[in-house]
Design a protein around this motif. Structure first.
Motif, PDB file in Angstrom:
ATOM      1  N   GLY A 198       0.767  -1.231  -0.019  1.00 11.56           N
ATOM      2  CA  GLY A 198      -0.071  -0.020  -0.105  1.00 11.56           C
ATOM      3  C   GLY A 198       0.768   1.278  -0.097  1.00 11.56           C
ATOM      4  O   GLY A 198       0.220   2.312   0.056  1.00 11.56           O
ATOM      5  N   ARG A 199       2.158   1.246  -0.172  1.00  6.90           N
ATOM      6  CA  ARG A 199       2.995   2.284  -0.091  1.00  6.90           C
ATOM      7  C   ARG A 199       2.610   3.200  -1.477  1.00  6.90           C
ATOM      8  O   ARG A 199       2.646   2.598  -2.442  1.00  6.90           O
ATOM      9  N   GLU A 200       2.925   4.321  -1.618  1.00  8.26           N
ATOM     10  CA  GLU A 200       2.977   5.362  -2.679  1.00  8.26           C
ATOM     11  C   GLU A 200       3.767   4.923  -3.758  1.00  8.26           C
ATOM     12  O   GLU A 200       3.363   4.823  -4.999  1.00  8.26           O
ATOM     13  N   SER A 201       5.045   4.361  -3.439  1.00  7.31           N
ATOM     14  CA  SER A 201       5.893   3.924  -4.684  1.00  7.31           C
ATOM     15  C   SER A 201       5.331   2.582  -5.362  1.00  7.31           C
ATOM     16  O   SER A 201       5.781   2.504  -6.621  1.00  7.31           O
ATOM     17  N   GLY A 202       4.149   2.164  -5.020  1.00 13.86           N
ATOM     18  CA  GLY A 202       3.549   0.909  -5.524  1.00 13.86           C
ATOM     19  C   GLY A 202       2.464   1.286  -6.335  1.00 13.86           C
ATOM     20  O   GLY A 202       1.563   0.558  -6.992  1.00 13.86           O
ATOM     21  N   CYS A 203       2.184   2.653  -6.353  1.00 17.41           N
ATOM     22  CA  CYS A 203       0.800   3.240  -6.928  1.00 17.41           C
ATOM     23  C   CYS A 203       1.042   3.664  -8.618  1.00 17.41           C
ATOM     24  O   CYS A 203       2.204   4.126  -8.514  1.00 17.41           O
ATOM     25  N   CYS A 204       0.183   3.099  -9.159  1.00 18.44           N
ATOM     26  CA  CYS A 204       0.332   3.294 -10.520  1.00 18.44           C
ATOM     27  C   CYS A 204      -1.015   3.731 -11.144  1.00 18.44           C
ATOM     28  O   CYS A 204      -1.990   2.936 -11.427  1.00 18.44           O
ATOM     29  N   GLU A 205      -1.438   5.030 -11.151  1.00 19.20           N
ATOM     30  CA  GLU A 205      -2.655   5.332 -11.669  1.00 19.20           C
ATOM     31  C   GLU A 205      -3.171   4.823 -13.143  1.00 19.20           C
ATOM     32  O   GLU A 205      -4.331   4.578 -13.541  1.00 19.20           O
ATOM     33  N   GLU A 206      -2.277   4.554 -14.049  1.00 21.86           N
ATOM     34  CA  GLU A 206      -2.520   4.168 -15.519  1.00 21.86           C
ATOM     35  C   GLU A 206      -3.044   2.802 -15.399  1.00 21.86           C
ATOM     36  O   GLU A 206      -3.852   2.636 -16.334  1.00 21.86           O
ATOM     37  N   ILE A 207      -2.789   1.968 -14.299  1.00 20.73           N
ATOM     38  CA  ILE A 207      -3.234   0.482 -14.558  1.00 20.73           C
ATOM     39  C   ILE A 207      -4.850   0.574 -14.460  1.00 20.73           C
ATOM     40  O   ILE A 207      -5.479  -0.308 -14.846  1.00 20.73           O
ATOM     41  N   PHE A 208      -5.495   1.483 -13.734  1.00 21.18           N
ATOM     42  CA  PHE A 208      -6.732   1.660 -13.552  1.00 21.18           C
ATOM     43  C   PHE A 208      -7.647   2.032 -14.696  1.00 21.18           C
ATOM     44  O   PHE A 208      -8.875   2.167 -14.793  1.00 21.18           O
ATOM     45  N   GLU A 209      -6.933   2.347 -15.919  1.00 19.20           N
ATOM     46  CA  GLU A 209      -7.549   2.494 -17.146  1.00 19.20           C
ATOM     47  C   GLU A 209      -8.251   1.314 -17.680  1.00 19.20           C
ATOM     48  O   GLU A 209      -9.107   1.071 -18.433  1.00 19.20           O
ATOM     49  N   TYR A 210      -7.484   0.009 -17.049  1.00 20.66           N
ATOM     50  CA  TYR A 210      -8.117  -1.426 -17.283  1.00 20.66           C
ATOM     51  C   TYR A 210      -8.837  -2.268 -16.271  1.00 20.66           C
ATOM     52  O   TYR A 210      -9.574  -2.945 -16.414  1.00 20.66           O
ATOM     53  N   CYS A 211      -8.030  -1.831 -14.907  1.00 16.83           N
ATOM     54  CA  CYS A 211      -8.401  -2.581 -13.942  1.00 16.83           C
ATOM     55  C   CYS A 211      -9.553  -1.941 -13.000  1.00 16.83           C
ATOM     56  O   CYS A 211      -9.466  -0.637 -12.676  1.00 16.83           O
ATOM     57  N   LYS A 212     -10.812  -2.472 -12.819  1.00 17.02           N
ATOM     58  CA  LYS A 212     -11.917  -1.868 -12.162  1.00 17.02           C
ATOM     59  C   LYS A 212     -12.282  -2.930 -11.080  1.00 17.02           C
ATOM     60  O   LYS A 212     -13.410  -3.445 -11.182  1.00 17.02           O
ATOM     61  N   PRO A 213     -11.255  -3.020  -9.986  1.00 15.57           N
ATOM     62  CA  PRO A 213     -11.803  -3.983  -9.021  1.00 15.57           C
ATOM     63  C   PRO A 213     -12.885  -3.799  -8.041  1.00 15.57           C
ATOM     64  O   PRO A 213     -13.287  -2.643  -7.975  1.00 15.57           O
ATOM     65  N   TYR A 214     -13.377  -4.435  -7.692  1.00  6.89           N
ATOM     66  CA  TYR A 214     -14.396  -4.376  -6.617  1.00  6.89           C
ATOM     67  C   TYR A 214     -13.607  -3.965  -5.164  1.00  6.89           C
ATOM     68  O   TYR A 214     -14.153  -3.189  -4.432  1.00  6.89           O
ATOM     69  N   TYR A 215     -12.519  -4.713  -4.769  1.00  9.45           N
ATOM     70  CA  TYR A 215     -11.671  -4.732  -3.853  1.00  9.45           C
ATOM     71  C   TYR A 215     -10.206  -4.291  -3.854  1.00  9.45           C
ATOM     72  O   TYR A 215      -9.692  -4.911  -4.592  1.00  9.45           O
ATOM     73  N   VAL A 216      -9.585  -3.496  -3.272  1.00 10.68           N
ATOM     74  CA  VAL A 216      -8.201  -3.699  -2.779  1.00 10.68           C
ATOM     75  C   VAL A 216      -8.028  -4.162  -1.502  1.00 10.68           C
ATOM     76  O   VAL A 216      -8.510  -3.646  -0.603  1.00 10.68           O
ATOM     77  N   VAL A 217      -6.849  -4.748  -1.612  1.00 12.66           N
ATOM     78  CA  VAL A 217      -6.631  -5.355  -0.176  1.00 12.66           C
ATOM     79  C   VAL A 217      -4.927  -5.004   0.152  1.00 12.66           C
ATOM     80  O   VAL A 217      -4.068  -5.205  -0.922  1.00 12.66           O
ATOM     81  N   ILE A 218      -4.588  -4.254   1.027  1.00 12.98           N
ATOM     82  CA  ILE A 218      -3.333  -3.886   1.626  1.00 12.98           C
ATOM     83  C   ILE A 218      -3.004  -4.770   2.745  1.00 12.98           C
ATOM     84  O   ILE A 218      -3.814  -4.909   3.750  1.00 12.98           O
ATOM     85  N   SER A 219      -1.772  -5.441   2.492  1.00 14.01           N
ATOM     86  CA  SER A 219      -1.210  -6.418   3.522  1.00 14.01           C
ATOM     87  C   SER A 219       0.083  -5.672   4.208  1.00 14.01           C
ATOM     88  O   SER A 219       0.768  -5.482   3.575  1.00 14.01           O
TER      89      SER A 219
END
Length: 271
Positions: A198-219
């Motif tokens: 869940g850290r910011e370095s792992g975020c990439c907004e571009e993937i959500f042009e394709y990915c529309k998940p119901y849930y995100v899980v942060i470990s």
């Protein structure tokens, strides 16, 4: 089919138990606070054989529980990993900070047990009834850092997709987005495990042009870094769904503990 995502603090460990009781473990982190260990978990349930272990990232928090698995004599039939990274390269990547016990055990297993990556299993691997898997990773030395060498594992469980991206960072996401198969896997993802805990370095907004998940899980465990506070970011891109008598978008092991999903032929969801 059951997928369990364990509370291993700022680490990673999940198990997919398929319709035929074959099992895929995704990473083997452990919880130093509670004493939870993956080998003990399997042993206490009489599970002495793990059909496959997938290591998504070559950092200690993804494999810290591996020595415990061998201490408990858990048989691992198959190792799935980014095979562009040799055991010698793993050691070189760890030369600056040193290897933890889990990484050292992984290197030993690669060299002495899973030579060729199969551990002597002369087949394409377990059948995993009701589940199919795809893996994606960037090759070494095109990338030379552990996070962007993470292996992304996409599981389709009775028709629903769950994606485990290790600690992939933005540069690694963008490179994989060049692949149509990867973009399709994102389209087919209903549950996304957040990269890099869940850290910011792992975020990439571009993937959500394709990915529309119901849930995100942060470990992860309690906040350690300002860059860890990304729940609002992920909430923007999720559809949401029911979870323990609430409607939720983002689930976290630090708040919710063990997070499990069932994937049946006619229904699915977390609990």
């Amino acid at each position: 089919m059951l997928v369990e995502i364990f509370d291993v603090e700022h680490g990673a460990c999940a198990i997919a138990t398929c319709d035929d009781q074959t099992r895929l473990m995704l990473d083997c982190g452990q919880n130093g606070l509670t004493g939870w260990r993956p080998g003990n978990y399997l042993y206490d349930r009489g599970i002495m054989t793990l059909d496959m272990l997938a290591v998504t990232n070559y950092d200690e928090d993804h494999v810290a529980g591996l020595p415990n698995m061998y201490d408990r004599k858990i048989n691992i039939n198959w190792l799935l990993r980014n095979k562009s990274v040799s055991s010698k390269t793993i050691q070189a990547l760890k030369s600056e900070d040193g290897m933890g016990a889990g990484i050292a055990k992984l290197v030993d297993a690669i060299d002495n047990i899973f030579t060729g990556g199969t551990g002597g299993v002369a087949s394409p691997g377990p059948s995993f009834a009701g589940m199919t898997k795809k893996v994606f990773y960037n090759d070494y030395p095109a990338f030379d850092d552990e996070n962007n060498l993470s292996m992304v594992v996409h599981l389709t469980c009775n028709g629903k997709g769950i994606m485990f991206p290790g600690d992939l960072e933005r540069a690694g996401w963008l490179k994989l987005l060049e692949l149509e198969d990867f973009r399709q896997a994102l389209r087919d993802t209903s549950v996304l495990v957040a990269s890099h805990h869940g850290r910011e370095s792992g975020c990439c907004e571009e993937i959500f042009e394709y990915c529309k998940p119901y849930y995100v899980v942060i470990s992860d465990k309690g906040y350690m870094y300002d860059t860890q506070k990304t729940i609002p970011f992920y909430r923007r891109f999720t559809k949401s769904g029911p979870f323990r008598n609430e409607t939720r978008n983002v689930l976290t092991t630090r708040k919710d503990g063990l997070i499990s999903f069932t994937f049946n032929s006619d229904s699915w969801g977390p609990f």
